[in-house]
Design a protein around this motif. Structure first.
Motif, PDB file in Angstrom:
ATOM      1  N   LEU A 195      50.613   3.300  70.397  1.00 11.50           N
ATOM      2  CA  LEU A 195      49.902   4.202  69.491  1.00 11.50           C
ATOM      3  C   LEU A 195      49.836   3.543  68.120  1.00 11.50           C
ATOM      4  CD1 LEU A 195      48.570   6.995  69.111  1.00 11.50           C
ATOM      5  CD2 LEU A 195      50.814   7.862  68.410  1.00 11.50           C
ATOM      6  N   PRO A 196      48.654   3.114  67.702  1.00 11.39           N
ATOM      7  CA  PRO A 196      48.571   2.317  66.477  1.00 11.39           C
ATOM      8  C   PRO A 196      48.768   3.095  65.192  1.00 11.39           C
ATOM      9  CG  PRO A 196      46.388   2.639  67.420  1.00 11.39           C
ATOM     10  CD  PRO A 196      47.368   3.203  68.401  1.00 11.39           C
ATOM     11  N   ARG A 197      48.474   4.405  65.209  1.00 12.44           N
ATOM     12  CA  ARG A 197      48.584   5.201  63.993  1.00 12.44           C
ATOM     13  C   ARG A 197      49.092   6.591  64.318  1.00 12.44           C
ATOM     14  NH1 ARG A 197      43.180   4.666  60.416  1.00 12.44           N
ATOM     15  NH2 ARG A 197      43.580   2.552  59.736  1.00 12.44           N
ATOM     16  N   PRO A 198      49.764   7.252  63.373  1.00 16.48           N
ATOM     17  CA  PRO A 198      50.254   8.606  63.633  1.00 16.48           C
ATOM     18  C   PRO A 198      49.124   9.600  63.889  1.00 16.48           C
ATOM     19  CG  PRO A 198      51.343   7.658  61.713  1.00 16.48           C
ATOM     20  CD  PRO A 198      50.213   6.744  62.063  1.00 16.48           C
ATOM     21  N   VAL A 199      49.458  10.624  64.647  1.00 17.31           N
ATOM     22  CA  VAL A 199      48.523  11.715  64.977  1.00 17.31           C
ATOM     23  C   VAL A 199      49.245  13.034  64.740  1.00 17.31           C
ATOM     24  CG1 VAL A 199      47.228  12.823  66.840  1.00 17.31           C
ATOM     25  CG2 VAL A 199      47.274  10.314  66.678  1.00 17.31           C
ATOM     26  N   ARG A 200      48.510  14.011  64.253  1.00 15.19           N
ATOM     27  CA  ARG A 200      49.073  15.355  64.069  1.00 15.19           C
ATOM     28  C   ARG A 200      48.366  16.343  64.993  1.00 15.19           C
ATOM     29  NH1 ARG A 200      49.827  17.282  58.157  1.00 15.19           N
ATOM     30  NH2 ARG A 200      51.561  15.837  58.470  1.00 15.19           N
ATOM     31  N   LEU A 201      49.147  17.156  65.670  1.00 20.10           N
ATOM     32  CA  LEU A 201      48.614  18.254  66.473  1.00 20.10           C
ATOM     33  C   LEU A 201      48.686  19.529  65.641  1.00 20.10           C
ATOM     34  CD1 LEU A 201      50.640  17.565  69.760  1.00 20.10           C
ATOM     35  CD2 LEU A 201      48.560  16.406  68.956  1.00 20.10           C
ATOM     36  N   ILE A 202      47.578  20.256  65.583  1.00 21.70           N
ATOM     37  CA  ILE A 202      47.534  21.535  64.869  1.00 21.70           C
ATOM     38  C   ILE A 202      47.156  22.625  65.863  1.00 21.70           C
ATOM     39  CG2 ILE A 202      46.445  22.877  63.034  1.00 21.70           C
ATOM     40  CD1 ILE A 202      45.841  20.270  61.570  1.00 21.70           C
ATOM     41  N   PHE A 203      48.056  23.571  66.062  1.00 23.63           N
ATOM     42  CA  PHE A 203      47.796  24.731  66.919  1.00 23.63           C
ATOM     43  C   PHE A 203      47.663  25.934  65.985  1.00 23.63           C
ATOM     44  CE2 PHE A 203      50.117  21.658  69.465  1.00 23.63           C
ATOM     45  CZ  PHE A 203      49.389  21.630  70.638  1.00 23.63           C
ATOM     46  N   GLN A 204      46.442  26.342  65.746  1.00 20.49           N
ATOM     47  CA  GLN A 204      46.130  27.310  64.691  1.00 20.49           C
ATOM     48  C   GLN A 204      45.961  28.732  65.227  1.00 20.49           C
ATOM     49  OE1 GLN A 204      42.181  26.922  62.745  1.00 20.49           O
ATOM     50  NE2 GLN A 204      42.292  29.128  63.095  1.00 20.49           N
ATOM     51  N   PRO A 205      46.604  29.704  64.595  1.00 21.61           N
ATOM     52  CA  PRO A 205      46.404  31.095  65.007  1.00 21.61           C
ATOM     53  C   PRO A 205      45.130  31.697  64.411  1.00 21.61           C
ATOM     54  CG  PRO A 205      47.987  30.997  63.214  1.00 21.61           C
ATOM     55  CD  PRO A 205      47.634  29.574  63.542  1.00 21.61           C
ATOM     56  N   ALA A 206      44.723  32.842  64.974  1.00 20.58           N
ATOM     57  CA  ALA A 206      43.796  33.789  64.327  1.00 20.58           C
ATOM     58  C   ALA A 206      42.424  33.223  63.992  1.00 20.58           C
ATOM     59  CB  ALA A 206      44.450  34.356  63.061  1.00 20.58           C
ATOM     60  N   GLU A 207      41.857  32.400  64.871  1.00 18.45           N
ATOM     61  CA  GLU A 207      40.487  31.925  64.609  1.00 18.45           C
ATOM     62  C   GLU A 207      39.483  33.065  64.671  1.00 18.45           C
ATOM     63  OE1 GLU A 207      36.475  30.664  65.222  1.00 18.45           O
ATOM     64  OE2 GLU A 207      37.667  31.570  66.821  1.00 18.45           O
ATOM     65  N   GLU A 208      39.763  34.053  65.516  1.00 18.28           N
ATOM     66  CA  GLU A 208      38.805  35.147  65.720  1.00 18.28           C
ATOM     67  C   GLU A 208      38.888  36.230  64.638  1.00 18.28           C
ATOM     68  OE1 GLU A 208      36.516  35.039  67.845  1.00 18.28           O
ATOM     69  OE2 GLU A 208      37.148  33.684  69.458  1.00 18.28           O
ATOM     70  N   VAL A 209      39.780  36.079  63.676  1.00 15.40           N
ATOM     71  CA  VAL A 209      39.972  37.094  62.637  1.00 15.40           C
ATOM     72  C   VAL A 209      39.391  36.575  61.328  1.00 15.40           C
ATOM     73  CG1 VAL A 209      41.652  38.506  61.399  1.00 15.40           C
ATOM     74  CG2 VAL A 209      42.100  37.842  63.782  1.00 15.40           C
ATOM     75  N   LEU A 210      38.259  37.151  60.879  1.00 18.82           N
ATOM     76  CA  LEU A 210      37.645  36.691  59.633  1.00 18.82           C
ATOM     77  C   LEU A 210      38.589  36.897  58.458  1.00 18.82           C
ATOM     78  CD1 LEU A 210      33.944  37.932  59.911  1.00 18.82           C
ATOM     79  CD2 LEU A 210      34.793  35.604  60.121  1.00 18.82           C
ATOM     80  N   PRO A 211      38.633  35.950  57.510  1.00 23.00           N
ATOM     81  CA  PRO A 211      37.859  34.701  57.431  1.00 23.00           C
ATOM     82  C   PRO A 211      38.454  33.549  58.217  1.00 23.00           C
ATOM     83  CG  PRO A 211      39.211  34.917  55.492  1.00 23.00           C
ATOM     84  CD  PRO A 211      39.472  36.158  56.309  1.00 23.00           C
TER      85      PRO A 211
END
Length: 408
Positions: free
Chosen positions: A143-159
């Motif tokens: 793996l040549p460079r770091p990677v970040r995983l983002i698991f984001q809540p509440a996409e369906e809740v505006l905004p």
């Protein structure tokens, strides 16, 4: 992990980071478990715990967001890590408040009026799977460079939960970001790409109209509130469409109208709610004032008092050209040029746009329709489901993107 029908790629086109059959089977089971246990925005505690446990099992150190749900996880950071900004892979983890109407499906939702009807279970599984594969590559020194995983809540809740996730620091050190969204109009094994705007802006609109009420025999002596509400419903969309550049695609669409209880009584109160959508940022910035003015005009004409609640939602997702090409090159490296197709801008909203206000990035449409199937199981419908081969495609798209990104 590949289907027999796929064309063979030349040896020099093959990248490491493909998906084993065993891990693919595990990911399918993981997705089905999420599908059976959908959780609404900011309530994704079980989902968060399941993701965290699997990442920890792989020797990673995920961090739950301060919000209490959602998490981030870095791969390849620390001593000896390559310098430079991190590439982030983002997934949304929440479900929708609708019933799962699939019949004879062993993994249908077990939660009343809750369903993963927008594919967030797939998005989550894809990023998880990519993380597991990239972690193994890191252990092998590949793996040549770091990677970040983002698991984001509440996409369906505006905004959208993205704004809160950004506030909590998920983009600290991130230089680029990519994501996928399920598309039931694209065959599994393919992705759709577009430079520039790929989704639209989306705001929420609530309107309350009031009048003195009266008898339907004497509408001339009062405010005919049902007629006023009907005129707002019909005339406001037409008015706003003529008050901004038509190329901005500003559109008001109503989803609910309520008023009255008896056929011979003019009511004192009416309510309308809907969405405001537009294709570009210029129209989005004008939208609140234009919509307010149009509603007030129609309400005044019919002697109704209006109260307007305009809730800002999300701007369009505008794909960065270079990041779009990264996704294209990654998919071509995995499955050949014919696996990529162009896609149109949709009127759907996506809070991935908030990340792109901060860093360059791109979203691909992940094909989930079984090849040859004519029926479209559309998003936000209770019978929505996917060809789970899309999980393998998404994982290998992301792992290839992470490897190719290092040379750019």
């Amino acid at each position: 992990m590949s289907r027999e029908s796929e064309a063979e790629l030349p040896e020099d086109a093959v990248l490491p980071g493909t998906l084993s059959e065993a891990l693919y089977a595990e990911l399918v089971a993981f997705r089905r478990d999420l599908h059976m246990h959908p959780e609404l925005g900011n309530q994704e505690f079980r989902t968060t715990a399941a993701i965290k446990a699997r990442l920890e099992q792989a020797g990673l150190e995920p961090r739950v967001l301060a919000l209490g749900t959602g998490l981030v996880c870095d791969i390849g950071v620390g001593e000896g890590a390559a310098p430079g900004p991190v590439l982030a892979l983002r997934a949304d983890i929440d479900a929708l408040p609708i019933p799962d109407t699939k019949s004879e499906c062993a993994y249908r939702s077990t939660m009343p009026d809750r369903a993963h009807a927008c594919g967030h279970d797939v998005h989550t599984t894809v990023v998880l799977g990519a993380g597991l594969v990239l972690a193994e590559l890191h252990r092998q020194g590949l793996l040549p460079r770091p990677v970040r995983l983002i698991f984001q809540p509440a996409e369906e809740v505006l905004p959208g939960g993205a704004a809160d996730a950004i506030e909590s620091g998920v983009l600290d050190g991130v230089g680029r970001i990519i994501a996928v969204h399920c598309d039931p109009r694209v065959d599994a094994g393919r992705i759709g790409l577009r430079q520039g705007a790929i989704t639209s802006a989306c705001d929420r609109l609530e309107v309350a109209l009031d009048g003195p009420g009266g008898h339907t025999a004497r509408p001339h002596l009062t405010t005919d509130l049902v007629t006023a509400a009907a005129r707002v419903a019909v005339d406001v969309p037409a008015l706003v469409a003529r008050r901004v550049d038509s190329r901005g695609g500003l559109a008001v669409t109503w989803g609910r109208i309520e008023s009255g209880h008896a056929p011979n009584v003019i009511p004192q109160h009416a309510e309308l709610s809907g969405t405001v959508r537009c294709l570009d940022l210029a129209a989005w910035r004008l939208a609140p004032d234009v919509v307010h003015a149009a509603i007030d005009e129609i309400a005044t004409l019919h002697r109704a008092k209006s109260e307007i609640t305009y809730v800002r939602g999300v701007p369009p997702v505008v794909n960065d050209p270079a990041m779009t090409e990264l996704l294209r090159d990654a998919m071509v490296a995995r499955r050949g040029a014919e696996s990529v197709e162009g896609t149109e801008q949709s009127l759907g909203g996506e809070d991935f746009s908030w990340y792109l206000e901060q860093v360059p990035g791109a979203m691909a449409r992940l094909g989930v329709r079984p090849p040859g199937e004519r029926q479209v199981r559309d998003l936000h419908q209770g019978d929505f489901d996917v060809d789970e081969y899309a999980i393998a495609v998404g994982v290998e798209l992301f792992t290839a993107a992470a490897l190719l990104d290092a040379g750019r």
